[in-house]
Design an enzyme around this catalytic site. Sequence first.
Site, PDB file in Angstrom:
ATOM      1  CG  ASP A  32      -2.144   0.781   1.158  1.00 26.33           C
ATOM      2  OD1 ASP A  32      -2.351   1.407   0.109  1.00 26.33           O
ATOM      3  OD2 ASP A  32      -2.898   0.840   2.150  1.00 26.33           O
ATOM      4  CG  HIS A  33      -1.186   5.075   0.600  1.00 22.30           C
ATOM      5  ND1 HIS A  33      -2.297   4.328   0.904  1.00 22.30           N
ATOM      6  CD2 HIS A  33      -1.609   6.096  -0.171  1.00 22.30           C
ATOM      7  CE1 HIS A  33      -3.354   4.894   0.356  1.00 22.30           C
ATOM      8  NE2 HIS A  33      -2.979   5.963  -0.314  1.00 22.30           N
TER       9      HIS A  33
HETATM   10 ZN   LIG Z   1      -4.401   6.991  -1.353  1.00 25.51          ZN
END
Ligand SMILES: [Zn+2]
Length: 358
Positions: free
Chosen positions: A108-109
């Site tokens: 993720d991010h």
């Molecule tokens: Zn985002």
Amino acid sequence: MGILDIVPAGVVSGKDVYKVFDYARENHFAIPAFNVTTSSVANAALEAARDSKSPVILQLSQGGAAYFAGKGLANDKQQASIAGATAAAHYIRSVAPSYGVPVILHSDHCAKKLLPWFDGMLAADEEHFAKTGEPLFSSHMLDLSEEPKEENIKICVEYLKRMAKIGIWLEMEIGITGGEEDGVNNEHVHNSALYTQPEDIWDIYKAFSEITPNFSIAAAFGNVHGVYKPGNVVLRPELLKMHQDYVRDQLKTNKENPVFLVFHGGSGSEKQEIYTAVDNGVIKMNVDTDTQFAYLEGIRDFILNKKDYLMTQVGNPEGPDKPNKKQYDPRVWVREGEKTMSKRCQIAFDDLKSSNKL
Ligand SMILES: [Zn+2]
């Protein structure tokens, strides 16, 4: 033709990741991405995917990966986040085939300051590829949305060249998604920055597609990370159609949705907003806040209902000598959280119309 006619069960990589997302795009559904922080959370999501007959995306955030390795570890150089992401990936790779569903394993991010984490995962991917011909992860996300657009694209392109060699998908973010995620707080950003422009999407598409077709874009359309009071930010998924129209015109293609789009900050969205987003080419939606709460619900209710069986190892309302082992064994009460989370995951599969797609 179901998705298992196209790709195998278990963690997929390379061309198979493209096939899964392309199948979702053509059949107008999106795949939910659940954040994994422990093996128990991963199992709950996999169990739900099996029961909903859906492909699934499991993803590790930088903080979630560190937690997977253990909160007691130092993480000043991202070492715990690298170790945890790698460990979770190996774990998920091992068990995923048993659940009989295609799994996209994603990180993720990753903001600019966290790039050492990304570098560590990519090194693990290259090592795994050298041994097995497959990267460890299916896909990674780079979130350089806080940087100027040119720099965002430039850094992504550098990484994408390296990732394309071993068949890893890239998800990138452009524009500002409101709310707070892993310490990056955008709660006070002015509203106009919350909506990405079609020209930006085209600039990204042009630069990336010269390297590989394996990428997706998380564009801002008023999304907010975390759950806020409704009405604070206006979600406008209909704007995503402008991106698709613009890119289609530039490419002179008749492909309905040429760009793979990703929906961030979707917790608490209305169903109609989700359907509009999916119709406009969203093939992945992150679901984290709602599954976190769902995981708690089962455990919370168990503890509250069984309180009198949980205060001592022996002795409960049925008698002073009665043992409580059947209540305090973590396999009993943690399992209750898995069950309620799994149910919430099944709602996500239904909302995104990815159920019964095997
Ligand atoms: Zn985002």
